[in-house]
Write a protein that holds these residues in place. Structure first.
Motif, PDB file in Angstrom:
ATOM      1  N   VAL B  13       5.288  25.983  11.281  1.00  0.00           N
ATOM      2  CA  VAL B  13       5.531  24.855  10.377  1.00  0.00           C
ATOM      3  C   VAL B  13       6.849  25.072   9.640  1.00  0.00           C
ATOM      4  CG1 VAL B  13       4.717  23.711   8.287  1.00  0.00           C
ATOM      5  CG2 VAL B  13       3.121  24.212  10.118  1.00  0.00           C
ATOM      6  N   ARG B  14       7.080  26.313   9.186  1.00  0.00           N
ATOM      7  CA  ARG B  14       8.357  26.599   8.496  1.00  0.00           C
ATOM      8  C   ARG B  14       9.534  26.319   9.415  1.00  0.00           C
ATOM      9  NH1 ARG B  14       5.855  31.480   6.766  1.00  0.00           N
ATOM     10  NH2 ARG B  14       4.968  31.210   4.691  1.00  0.00           N
ATOM     11  N   ASP B  15       9.411  26.735  10.679  1.00  0.00           N
ATOM     12  CA  ASP B  15      10.508  26.513  11.616  1.00  0.00           C
ATOM     13  C   ASP B  15      10.707  25.032  11.899  1.00  0.00           C
ATOM     14  OD1 ASP B  15      10.787  29.191  11.698  1.00  0.00           O
ATOM     15  OD2 ASP B  15       9.728  29.479  13.600  1.00  0.00           O
ATOM     16  N   GLY B  16       9.603  24.299  12.003  1.00  0.00           N
ATOM     17  CA  GLY B  16       9.707  22.915  12.420  1.00  0.00           C
ATOM     18  C   GLY B  16      10.027  21.943  11.297  1.00  0.00           C
ATOM     19  N   VAL B  17       9.546  22.226  10.105  1.00  0.00           N
ATOM     20  CA  VAL B  17       9.687  21.254   9.023  1.00  0.00           C
ATOM     21  C   VAL B  17      10.679  21.727   7.969  1.00  0.00           C
ATOM     22  CG1 VAL B  17       8.446  19.909   7.303  1.00  0.00           C
ATOM     23  CG2 VAL B  17       7.314  20.529   9.417  1.00  0.00           C
ATOM     24  N   ASP B  19      11.763  25.559   5.404  1.00  0.00           N
ATOM     25  CA  ASP B  19      11.239  26.795   4.822  1.00  0.00           C
ATOM     26  C   ASP B  19      10.381  26.552   3.595  1.00  0.00           C
ATOM     27  OD1 ASP B  19      12.000  28.672   6.579  1.00  0.00           O
ATOM     28  OD2 ASP B  19      13.923  29.111   5.626  1.00  0.00           O
ATOM     29  N   ASP B  20      10.755  25.526   2.813  1.00  0.00           N
ATOM     30  CA  ASP B  20      10.030  25.328   1.560  1.00  0.00           C
ATOM     31  C   ASP B  20       8.802  24.437   1.730  1.00  0.00           C
ATOM     32  OD1 ASP B  20      11.605  23.279   2.237  1.00  0.00           O
ATOM     33  OD2 ASP B  20      12.546  22.983   0.274  1.00  0.00           O
ATOM     34  N   SER B  21       8.455  24.099   2.975  1.00  0.00           N
ATOM     35  CA  SER B  21       7.300  23.220   3.152  1.00  0.00           C
ATOM     36  C   SER B  21       5.992  23.965   2.954  1.00  0.00           C
ATOM     37  CB  SER B  21       7.337  22.572   4.537  1.00  0.00           C
ATOM     38  OG  SER B  21       7.339  23.581   5.522  1.00  0.00           O
ATOM     39  N   VAL B  22       5.955  25.257   3.317  1.00  0.00           N
ATOM     40  CA  VAL B  22       4.717  26.013   3.167  1.00  0.00           C
ATOM     41  C   VAL B  22       4.733  26.751   1.840  1.00  0.00           C
ATOM     42  CG1 VAL B  22       3.289  27.841   4.127  1.00  0.00           C
ATOM     43  CG2 VAL B  22       4.455  26.254   5.644  1.00  0.00           C
ATOM     44  N   VAL B  23       3.713  26.532   1.035  1.00  0.00           N
ATOM     45  CA  VAL B  23       3.635  27.197  -0.260  1.00  0.00           C
ATOM     46  C   VAL B  23       2.927  28.542  -0.116  1.00  0.00           C
ATOM     47  CG1 VAL B  23       2.748  27.034  -2.604  1.00  0.00           C
ATOM     48  CG2 VAL B  23       3.667  25.017  -1.486  1.00  0.00           C
ATOM     49  N   SER B  24       1.767  28.527   0.540  1.00  0.00           N
ATOM     50  CA  SER B  24       1.036  29.780   0.704  1.00  0.00           C
ATOM     51  C   SER B  24       0.014  29.613   1.816  1.00  0.00           C
ATOM     52  CB  SER B  24       0.331  30.175  -0.594  1.00  0.00           C
ATOM     53  OG  SER B  24      -0.684  29.244  -0.859  1.00  0.00           O
ATOM     54  N   THR B  25      -0.548  30.732   2.224  1.00  0.00           N
ATOM     55  CA  THR B  25      -1.651  30.687   3.181  1.00  0.00           C
ATOM     56  C   THR B  25      -2.791  31.507   2.602  1.00  0.00           C
ATOM     57  OG1 THR B  25      -0.819  32.638   4.298  1.00  0.00           O
ATOM     58  CG2 THR B  25      -0.165  30.517   5.208  1.00  0.00           C
ATOM     59  N   SER B  26      -4.006  31.109   2.948  1.00  0.00           N
ATOM     60  CA  SER B  26      -5.121  31.959   2.538  1.00  0.00           C
ATOM     61  C   SER B  26      -6.191  31.909   3.617  1.00  0.00           C
ATOM     62  CB  SER B  26      -5.694  31.499   1.198  1.00  0.00           C
ATOM     63  OG  SER B  26      -6.608  30.458   1.387  1.00  0.00           O
ATOM     64  N   PHE B  27      -6.812  33.049   3.810  1.00  0.00           N
ATOM     65  CA  PHE B  27      -7.878  33.144   4.798  1.00  0.00           C
ATOM     66  C   PHE B  27      -9.096  33.671   4.070  1.00  0.00           C
ATOM     67  CE2 PHE B  27     -10.111  34.835   8.490  1.00  0.00           C
ATOM     68  CZ  PHE B  27     -10.003  33.747   9.332  1.00  0.00           C
ATOM     69  N   PHE B  28     -10.055  32.775   3.839  1.00  0.00           N
ATOM     70  CA  PHE B  28     -11.177  33.110   2.962  1.00  0.00           C
ATOM     71  C   PHE B  28     -12.466  32.719   3.663  1.00  0.00           C
ATOM     72  CE2 PHE B  28     -14.062  31.800  -0.541  1.00  0.00           C
ATOM     73  CZ  PHE B  28     -14.168  33.027  -1.171  1.00  0.00           C
ATOM     74  N   ARG B  29     -13.385  33.659   3.794  1.00  0.00           N
ATOM     75  CA  ARG B  29     -14.676  33.398   4.456  1.00  0.00           C
ATOM     76  C   ARG B  29     -14.471  32.786   5.842  1.00  0.00           C
ATOM     77  NH1 ARG B  29     -16.013  36.240   0.568  1.00  0.00           N
ATOM     78  NH2 ARG B  29     -17.357  35.542  -1.116  1.00  0.00           N
ATOM     79  N   ALA B  32      -9.392  29.030   7.380  1.00  0.00           N
ATOM     80  CA  ALA B  32      -7.949  29.119   7.184  1.00  0.00           C
ATOM     81  C   ALA B  32      -7.465  27.958   6.336  1.00  0.00           C
ATOM     82  CB  ALA B  32      -7.243  29.094   8.536  1.00  0.00           C
ATOM     83  N   THR B  33      -6.658  28.253   5.339  1.00  0.00           N
ATOM     84  CA  THR B  33      -6.093  27.217   4.483  1.00  0.00           C
ATOM     85  C   THR B  33      -4.584  27.400   4.425  1.00  0.00           C
ATOM     86  OG1 THR B  33      -8.083  27.209   3.147  1.00  0.00           O
ATOM     87  CG2 THR B  33      -6.156  26.167   2.212  1.00  0.00           C
ATOM     88  N   LEU B  34      -3.888  26.329   4.675  1.00  0.00           N
ATOM     89  CA  LEU B  34      -2.432  26.328   4.641  1.00  0.00           C
ATOM     90  C   LEU B  34      -2.022  25.406   3.518  1.00  0.00           C
ATOM     91  CD1 LEU B  34       0.224  27.055   6.279  1.00  0.00           C
ATOM     92  CD2 LEU B  34      -0.118  24.892   7.437  1.00  0.00           C
ATOM     93  N   GLU B  35      -1.437  25.981   2.455  1.00  0.00           N
ATOM     94  CA  GLU B  35      -1.032  25.116   1.348  1.00  0.00           C
ATOM     95  C   GLU B  35       0.421  24.715   1.538  1.00  0.00           C
ATOM     96  OE1 GLU B  35      -2.037  26.495  -2.548  1.00  0.00           O
ATOM     97  OE2 GLU B  35      -0.724  25.008  -3.476  1.00  0.00           O
ATOM     98  N   VAL B  44       4.554  17.790   7.662  1.00  0.00           N
ATOM     99  CA  VAL B  44       3.803  18.933   8.187  1.00  0.00           C
ATOM    100  C   VAL B  44       2.702  18.453   9.121  1.00  0.00           C
ATOM    101  CG1 VAL B  44       2.216  20.779   7.542  1.00  0.00           C
ATOM    102  CG2 VAL B  44       4.303  20.438   6.243  1.00  0.00           C
ATOM    103  N   LEU B  45       1.967  17.415   8.698  1.00  0.00           N
ATOM    104  CA  LEU B  45       0.881  16.929   9.540  1.00  0.00           C
ATOM    105  C   LEU B  45       1.424  16.301  10.820  1.00  0.00           C
ATOM    106  CD1 LEU B  45      -1.747  15.459   7.083  1.00  0.00           C
ATOM    107  CD2 LEU B  45      -1.672  17.674   8.157  1.00  0.00           C
ATOM    108  N   GLU B  46       2.565  15.639  10.719  1.00  0.00           N
ATOM    109  CA  GLU B  46       3.167  15.069  11.927  1.00  0.00           C
ATOM    110  C   GLU B  46       3.563  16.191  12.884  1.00  0.00           C
ATOM    111  OE1 GLU B  46       6.736  12.849  11.263  1.00  0.00           O
ATOM    112  OE2 GLU B  46       6.333  11.524  12.965  1.00  0.00           O
ATOM    113  N   HIS B  47       4.126  17.264  12.315  1.00  0.00           N
ATOM    114  CA  HIS B  47       4.482  18.411  13.132  1.00  0.00           C
ATOM    115  C   HIS B  47       3.235  19.004  13.783  1.00  0.00           C
ATOM    116  CE1 HIS B  47       6.318  22.287  14.203  1.00  0.00           C
ATOM    117  NE2 HIS B  47       5.192  22.816  13.735  1.00  0.00           N
ATOM    118  N   MET B  48       2.182  19.166  12.978  1.00  0.00           N
ATOM    119  CA  MET B  48       0.982  19.820  13.520  1.00  0.00           C
ATOM    120  C   MET B  48       0.267  18.936  14.522  1.00  0.00           C
ATOM    121  SD  MET B  48      -0.437  21.670  10.112  1.00  0.00           S
ATOM    122  CE  MET B  48      -1.587  22.779  10.865  1.00  0.00           C
TER     123      MET B  48
END
Lengths: 427, 172
Positions: B13-17, B19-29, B32-35, B44-48
């Motif tokens: 996502v950083r490469d495609g959209v 660098d500042d598009s992704v705030v953080s990532t978290s992997f909990f239970r 996967a969450t991509l903030e 980002v959603l169009e890219h994904m």
């Protein structure tokens, strides 16, 4: 935000009701004289519902018609919005189960299961296998009850009153089973965080097997009544067809998607609650019309019967709720002898249990499609936020593509085939 | 999806959209969450959906959450699903209550229509580009956004004949 609120209520209402059919008027030619006929350009906007027996609750459809043809249809919802998600934020986790069951009031076991599984995910709580199996038994019985009620009311909508009595008669057998296991016929609150409330009573298995034995003959009766019924076929066949790509774009899941030929079922695709142990098939349709939806639902009842039978056969011995006393109440008999059990009981009943902070989204396959529970915890004893992705809410968006361009009478059949439960739509 | 897979998605996502598009990532239970940044959520959603090597073609849920007292307060969750890879990811964005504006993704995922309206109704997040940004569950003339955490939980008085004259804005 200002421009959204700027227009008055009446203006906004008018802006969505009055529409034109396009620039070119439709002009026919008189066969006898060859003269042009008057342009038929008149649109009429009528309200279908909110209080209409065929809208399955309080659904209002703002329908624009041109003669008998529907040119535009807008579902308007919110009439039974009771703020259940907001109310959950004020309840302890184990009390919120009672609330979430009342969302989709025909598939209460599924709401409770999705919520409990989301909380269990946050707690990292293992559910005993017997509890998983009991959950499967009750969820599948609930699926049968929900589909039976759907067949009953959908057939009633186009005048088949016999089907209503038959469907409700057989649904009653399922409700009797629920009454046996939990004491309640509707909104049983049988599922708990960590397992189920109680073990099934003696006789439940025998009664359930009697039901499984009786049901196929009843389903054959439905088929005999409807499958070759001229009115049923002509109202259902070839109406309400939506291509599968469009259904996916609209987020439609469940029997509607499967009737269009996409075998997406979370029970098979991403098994939860021991569904991988059971041998069952996913019925799919080919055309995706209303008739296929009926056939898919009827076939799903047969598959659910198979699952219940297998779950009864393979029901393992063991506890029906987790032994973690921080989450589940200790057995009643321990309270008289164990101080620790008494403390746990007191803590759970007065304060409830604490859930580690975080958020989880757990989807399950309800009778209407993907039912997802998104539970956020801040570390307290009450859910910080509990959101339900209700399949009825999402599927209802397919109303317009199903009905536009068709006849007014087909709207009723299309709405029935979506199977929206307004309690779930509005929450 | 595992934690490594999530980082790979985030990097793509950083490469495609940007660098500042992704705030953080978290992997909990095991979820996967991509903030992402609110302004770039549509990109980002169009890219994904379209350009990513692992496309996410189905938006299964769009919903909101108010993280009071955390700032920025409002969160919008996009639950993406891949029916081919049997995988889920939660794309999330956070906006403040002062200017709660997020680009609409209705043209990418038409299913977002009612769900964005619900988030607007309950949290007051305005989705820019949504053709019909009105309340959906609450009455049209309702004031406030009831799912916000600072909105009180409490009953509204039920109208009976004995109290209809006392209730404000109703009788006479």
């Amino acid at each position: 935000m200002a421009d959204v609120k700027g227009a008055s209520y009446r203006e906004r209402e008018r802006s969505i009701t009055i529409d034109t059919a396009g620039d070119e008027p439709i002009i026919g030619t008189d066969v006898a004289t060859g003269a042009d006929l008057e342009p038929e350009h008149e649109l009429m906007t009528i309200n279908l519902g909110p209080h209409h027996p065929a809208t399955h609750g309080v659904l209002r459809l703002l329908t624009t018609i041109e003669g008998e043809t529907v040119t535009d249809i807008k579902p308007i919802i919110g009439y039974v919005h009771t703020g259940i998600e907001k109310s959950c934020e004020d309840q302890q986790y184990w009390k919120a189960i009672t609330f979430v069951e009342r969302m989709d009031y025909l598939s209460y076991y599924f709401n409770a299961a999705a919520f409990c599984m989301a909380v269990e995910t946050l707690l990292e709580e293992e559910v005993p296998t017997r509890a998983q199996y009991l959950r499967v038994i009750h969820m599948e019985l609930n699926r049968i009850a929900s589909h039976l009620f759907w067949i009953a009311t959908a057939a009633l909508d186009i005048g088949a009153v016999t089907m209503l009595w038959w469907g409700c008669r057989d649904r009653d057998m399922v409700l009797d089973l629920f009454e046996m296991s939990s004491g309640q016929r509707l909104h049983t609150r049988y599922f708990q965080v960590g397992g189920v409330f109680e073990d099934i009573p003696p006789g439940f298995e025998r009664k359930t097997r009697e039901f499984i034995e009786a049901m196929p003959a009843r389903l054959d009766q439905y088929s005999a009544l409807l499958d070759r019924n001229e009115i049923w076929l002509r109202r259902n066949k070839g109406t309400g067809i939506v291509p599968v790509e469009q259904l996916l774009e609209l987020g439609v899941t469940g029997p509607l998607l499967r009737a269009a030929g996409n075998p997406w079922d979370l029970r098979k695709a991403m098994p939860y609650s021991c569904y991988e142990d059971f041998d069952f098939r996913i019925p799919v349709g080919t055309v995706g019309d209303n008739y296929d939806r009926y056939r898919v639902r009827l076939a799903e009842v047969r598959e659910s019967l198979k699952i219940v039978e297998q779950a009864l056969d393979g029901l393992p011995e063991g506890p029906w709720i987790t032994s973690n006393r921080k989450v589940a109440l200790p057995p009643r008999h321990e309270l008289a002898t164990s101080m620790e059990a008494l403390i746990h009981h007191f803590k759970l009943v007065t304060e409830g249990f604490r859930v580690p902070p975080g958020e989880a989204y757990v989807p399950i396959e309800s009778p209407r499609g993907e039912l997802g529970a998104h539970v956020v915890s801040d570390g307290g004893t009450r859910p910080f936020r509990a959101h339900f992705r209700d399949p009825s809410f999402t599927n209802l968006q397919a109303t317009s593509v199903m009905s536009e361009g068709g006849m007014v009478a087909d709207v009723i059949v299309a709405i029935a085939s979506i199977d929206p439960v307004m309690g779930g739509v509005d929450r | 999806m595992d934690a490594t897979g999530l980082e790979l998605v985030a990097q793509r996502v950083r490469d495609g959209v940007g660098d500042d598009s992704v705030v953080s990532t978290s992997f909990f239970r095991r979820q996967a969450t991509l903030e992402v940044a609110p302004a770039s959520v549509r990109d980002v959603l169009e890219h994904m959906r379209d350009r990513d090597e692992e496309p996410w073609e189905f938006l299964s849920s769009l919903h909101g959450c108010d993280y009071l007292p955390d700032e920025p307060r409002l969160g919008i969750h996009y639950q993406l699903l891949s029916m081919e890879r049997l995988d889920r990811i939660n794309v999330k964005t956070r906006v403040g209550v002062e200017e709660p504006v997020v680009p609409s993704v209705m043209d990418l995922y038409p299913t977002a229509n009612h769900q964005e309206r619900e988030v607007y109704d309950m949290f007051g997040v305005v989705f820019e580009g949504h053709p019909d940004m009105r309340r959906i569950l609450m009455p049209e003339d309702y004031e406030g956004h009831p799912q916000r955490r600072d909105f009180p939980i409490g009953g509204e008085p039920v109208l009976f004949t004995y109290n209809e004259k006392k209730l404000p804005n109703w009788y006479g």
